[in-house]
Scaffold this motif. Sequence first.
Motif, PDB file in Angstrom:
ATOM      1  N   ALA A 658       0.829  -1.207  -0.054  1.00 25.19           N
ATOM      2  CA  ALA A 658       0.053  -0.042  -0.010  1.00 25.19           C
ATOM      3  C   ALA A 658       0.848   1.329   0.100  1.00 25.19           C
ATOM      4  CB  ALA A 658      -0.886   0.049   1.189  1.00 25.19           C
ATOM      5  N   ILE A 659       0.395   2.226  -0.868  1.00 23.85           N
ATOM      6  CA  ILE A 659       1.284   3.378  -0.992  1.00 23.85           C
ATOM      7  C   ILE A 659       0.545   4.728  -0.610  1.00 23.85           C
ATOM      8  CG2 ILE A 659       2.921   4.848  -2.436  1.00 23.85           C
ATOM      9  CD1 ILE A 659       3.147   2.446  -4.337  1.00 23.85           C
ATOM     10  N   VAL A 660       1.084   5.493   0.524  1.00 19.16           N
ATOM     11  CA  VAL A 660       0.120   6.094   1.185  1.00 19.16           C
ATOM     12  C   VAL A 660       0.838   7.518   1.274  1.00 19.16           C
ATOM     13  CG1 VAL A 660      -0.795   7.068   3.208  1.00 19.16           C
ATOM     14  CG2 VAL A 660      -0.765   4.508   3.014  1.00 19.16           C
ATOM     15  N   PRO A 661       0.334   8.849   0.674  1.00 19.83           N
ATOM     16  CA  PRO A 661       1.133   9.951   0.609  1.00 19.83           C
ATOM     17  C   PRO A 661       0.952  10.857   2.119  1.00 19.83           C
ATOM     18  CG  PRO A 661      -1.205  10.072  -0.186  1.00 19.83           C
ATOM     19  CD  PRO A 661      -1.125   8.745   0.065  1.00 19.83           C
ATOM     20  N   VAL A 662       1.966  11.358   2.272  1.00 23.02           N
ATOM     21  CA  VAL A 662       1.941  12.286   3.538  1.00 23.02           C
ATOM     22  C   VAL A 662       1.109  13.538   3.105  1.00 23.02           C
ATOM     23  CG1 VAL A 662       3.184  13.745   4.838  1.00 23.02           C
ATOM     24  CG2 VAL A 662       4.439  11.521   4.115  1.00 23.02           C
ATOM     25  N   SER A 663       1.060  14.143   2.018  1.00 18.40           N
ATOM     26  CA  SER A 663       0.269  15.354   1.789  1.00 18.40           C
ATOM     27  C   SER A 663      -0.280  15.287   0.520  1.00 18.40           C
ATOM     28  CB  SER A 663       1.146  16.454   2.035  1.00 18.40           C
ATOM     29  OG  SER A 663       2.254  16.455   1.573  1.00 18.40           O
ATOM     30  N   LEU A 732      -9.118  10.176   2.665  1.00 13.22           N
ATOM     31  CA  LEU A 732      -9.468   8.798   3.378  1.00 13.22           C
ATOM     32  C   LEU A 732     -10.780   8.428   2.927  1.00 13.22           C
ATOM     33  CD1 LEU A 732      -8.659   7.063   5.717  1.00 13.22           C
ATOM     34  CD2 LEU A 732      -9.844   8.319   7.236  1.00 13.22           C
ATOM     35  N   THR A 733     -10.650   7.594   1.827  1.00 12.81           N
ATOM     36  CA  THR A 733     -11.898   6.923   1.234  1.00 12.81           C
ATOM     37  C   THR A 733     -11.991   5.682   1.401  1.00 12.81           C
ATOM     38  OG1 THR A 733     -10.534   6.532  -1.002  1.00 12.81           O
ATOM     39  CG2 THR A 733     -11.697   8.571  -0.823  1.00 12.81           C
ATOM     40  N   VAL A 734     -13.102   5.107   1.143  1.00 13.38           N
ATOM     41  CA  VAL A 734     -13.271   3.519   1.312  1.00 13.38           C
ATOM     42  C   VAL A 734     -12.423   2.713   0.509  1.00 13.38           C
ATOM     43  CG1 VAL A 734     -14.766   1.662   0.864  1.00 13.38           C
ATOM     44  CG2 VAL A 734     -15.808   3.705   1.381  1.00 13.38           C
ATOM     45  N   TRP A 735     -11.868   3.149  -0.491  1.00 14.55           N
ATOM     46  CA  TRP A 735     -10.698   2.602  -1.113  1.00 14.55           C
ATOM     47  C   TRP A 735      -9.434   2.619  -0.514  1.00 14.55           C
ATOM     48  CZ3 TRP A 735      -9.128  -1.200  -4.251  1.00 14.55           C
ATOM     49  CH2 TRP A 735      -7.771  -0.886  -4.833  1.00 14.55           C
ATOM     50  N   ILE A 740      -5.168  -0.346   2.991  1.00 14.67           N
ATOM     51  CA  ILE A 740      -4.545  -0.470   4.068  1.00 14.67           C
ATOM     52  C   ILE A 740      -4.627  -1.826   4.808  1.00 14.67           C
ATOM     53  CG2 ILE A 740      -4.191   0.341   6.570  1.00 14.67           C
ATOM     54  CD1 ILE A 740      -4.967   3.140   5.234  1.00 14.67           C
ATOM     55  N   ARG A 741      -6.003  -2.273   4.650  1.00 12.78           N
ATOM     56  CA  ARG A 741      -6.253  -3.603   5.128  1.00 12.78           C
ATOM     57  C   ARG A 741      -5.226  -4.576   4.134  1.00 12.78           C
ATOM     58  NH1 ARG A 741     -11.718  -1.714   5.089  1.00 12.78           N
ATOM     59  NH2 ARG A 741     -12.366  -0.990   7.329  1.00 12.78           N
ATOM     60  N   GLN A 742      -5.332  -4.528   2.970  1.00 11.61           N
ATOM     61  CA  GLN A 742      -4.693  -5.566   2.218  1.00 11.61           C
ATOM     62  C   GLN A 742      -3.084  -5.635   2.140  1.00 11.61           C
ATOM     63  OE1 GLN A 742      -8.160  -7.202   1.476  1.00 11.61           O
ATOM     64  NE2 GLN A 742      -6.690  -7.818  -0.077  1.00 11.61           N
ATOM     65  N   ALA A 765      -3.978   5.289   9.123  1.00 11.83           N
ATOM     66  CA  ALA A 765      -3.240   3.891   8.958  1.00 11.83           C
ATOM     67  C   ALA A 765      -2.417   3.556  10.128  1.00 11.83           C
ATOM     68  CB  ALA A 765      -1.974   4.016   7.669  1.00 11.83           C
ATOM     69  N   GLN A 766      -2.023   4.360  10.820  1.00  7.41           N
ATOM     70  CA  GLN A 766      -1.218   3.959  12.217  1.00  7.41           C
ATOM     71  C   GLN A 766      -2.249   3.304  13.113  1.00  7.41           C
ATOM     72  OE1 GLN A 766       2.093   4.608  12.395  1.00  7.41           O
ATOM     73  NE2 GLN A 766       2.140   3.431  14.541  1.00  7.41           N
ATOM     74  N   LYS A 767      -3.311   3.729  13.055  1.00 13.09           N
ATOM     75  CA  LYS A 767      -4.348   3.178  14.021  1.00 13.09           C
ATOM     76  C   LYS A 767      -4.999   1.563  13.552  1.00 13.09           C
ATOM     77  CE  LYS A 767      -5.829   7.710  16.145  1.00 13.09           C
ATOM     78  NZ  LYS A 767      -6.970   8.729  15.862  1.00 13.09           N
TER      79      LYS A 767
END
Length: 821
Positions: A658-663, A732-735, A740-742, A765-767
Amino acid sequence: MDTLIEWLTLLRDYLYQSIEEHPAGFVLVSCILLVLFIIMVCRLRTTSPKAISEEIKREFKNKVDDVKDFVGVGTRPRFRKRDKIYFYGRKMLRKVKANIPTRPLPSKLLARRLARQFLGRSDRESPQLEVIEPAAEYLQEDLIHLDPGVPTEFVFMLRNIRVFGHFDMPLFLELCKSVQTVHLFKGQPLFSVGENDDNIFIVQTGCISVYVSEPDGMTTLSLKEVLPGESIISLLSFCDVLTGHRQPYKTVGAKAIEDSVVMKFPVKAFEETFRKYPEMFVRVVQIIMARLMRVTFMALHQHLGLSSELINKVPRRDSSGNIAPTLSSPSKVKRDSGSTPDGEGEDDAENEPKGPTTPIRQSSQRKIVLVDPKDQRDEAYFLKLATEKIQALLHLDSDKILQGAVQIRDVPAGSVLMKQDSMKEAALLYILMGSLTVSQHAPDTSDDVQLFTAHPGDLVGGLAVLSGDPSFFSVKAKHYARVAAITKETFYAIIKQTPEVVLHVANTVIRRMSPFVRQIDFALDWEHLEAGRALYKQGQPSEATFIVLSGRLRSVITHKNGRKEVVAEYGKGDLVGIVELLTQTERSTTVMAVRDSELAKLPEGLFNIIKLKHPVVMTRLIKLLGQRLLGSWKSTSREPLSLNIEQRPSQSNYSTVAIVPVSEDVPLSQFTLELYHSLLAIGPAVRLTSEYVVRSLSTSIWESANEYQLISWLGHIEDQHRVTLYQCDSSLTVWTQRCIRQADVILIVGLADGDPQMGKIEKHAQKMAVRTQKLLILLHKDEGASPSGTVRWLNMRSWCQSHYHIQAPKRMFYKRPPAKI
């Protein structure tokens, strides 16, 4: 004097005029003056002139002391020389910095560097790296809490049906209507050799023993013991029933060790359900083929060295006893047009269009047609012939769907049509003339092991096409051959229109399996492990080993002083717990699920049968055990008594990222595309975005009622690729939550010259994914400064496994519309 009188007269007139014009204002001013007069009188009455004079002297003395302190007069020391130099140096640097027309970041660095060089002072503003430990949940498994309001048999059924994928609740309840309950006494058989193999059994209470009967009829070998909540399922038998080729139990039986209650689940219930939901039917067959490939073939071949033991050199025929004859000259022999790879269709041969006009030699078992390899008929004839053959093989009502889908290939002797571990050449190959050799690389050598030879009328490549995995075999032309090919993409298009064809292709694959594979299939158990649950705990007895089908597991050891330490992590295809099983020792670590995972369980009885029937496996097991123990000894030299602990790198074998952007200003799409193209050099990879999902499944897929469909579709995508990249949205969408779950690992991507504060998605994602590894990626421009300020990024976050600085090319920072990236 006259002038003064005139001024007083004017003042009196002005006051009269003001009173007449503003009577309220005059009254207000008079009141204010009266109050001030009263306050002054009270002050003079309470304070004597002497006190006033002393207060004036005290204030004057304080001002004098302040001046002395400022100029250095008195007992306090004056300014030191180095303080003066530092003061004037900073003043000079401020003027220099204001006049330098360069980028702000280098000028700040230059100013600090000059200050350290000329003034000999360290940068007091640079922070220190804080020691941050991972959260307690990272090393601690969750406790199991069962809902007392849910019946245990319902939980057992739901857990075991998951082997066929995700079902929505109405469909699951419909399947539950066909469940039957069987009560067994101690020693009473559940099923015996010779009975029809068309049921799934789930143990509710008691214990059932599954055994293998030897050919002498007297000797039995224990395969496994089935405890409450576990099941007896053969995926191969499941496919046999659905294709209409129901088989009896040939070597496997089961009986009760103690008084037991068993739930009986007929496979026919699935057949009726699949008629209503054909898309689910295709997914179930693909799941079976993928697990057959990864567990029965790849895992046993890679870890135990089994190859030819898993394949029949001659395809298994149906109950009528039709067996292919031995062909002395395969290049000149072609099966009759009425025959199919599974040996059926002899009776209908007269009604089928004949092949080339050649002599026909009658046989008591089969008809064999001699074909001249020098036949110069045009390609259109062979294309028509191949279309008719494939139509009969796939049981299609019309050949319309095959128009343009079949390709005729002439293959010279020695040419390679499919390579092992490759997906590029994956296709269905129907042999018209000649023969193909199917081989496989030996696990420890570079030599190839020939598995079988495919003759005219055989279909090759079905397993790779159905499972979506790289080919398990290498296919090469033994003689000059002519084949009809259907590419994987074309076959998937056919499946969308007629899902039933997957069963007939799967049947050709199953008939190539040896009886030993079916015994293995009965011994396997399929487990679904939710995130945080323990697979087994430290100190428990070792009774099985596990193969990871999807998800990720973490192995944690608890030392005598209570300290916990990560020993290993396991990804898709890894073997878990093999060392303790082979050494007959207790579990040395606790293994938990990092995210929702699916596993195949190989019991101890299966290993004993494999070692008994194939002693060569012992050599492979000894080598495997030696490698694991040697690696453990090197990694844990400080604890020589922990030789049974398997040490593995925790940052390996990632299958979902999973690739998460900071901003929002992070070029996430560009970064993901660069990573995607780099991964293609390693193996098959895919990049998933919310836009791609909507194009494939429509916008209704985000509804909670369709969650099972999304999970099933994502599982199918993951099965077909070695690495799956989940690109999160900028919000922060459903996708984003599903990504994050996968994920096996989460990449947190930020700009090195940006704000190090945690973003909203990152906090979520941290939580949400406490146990998932997180890697910090900082992007630098191609001509930017050297990395600095990393401590601020790390201190802002709770815990990161590691961090990386990447110097990205300029094209990543160009702002383009999403369609042009």
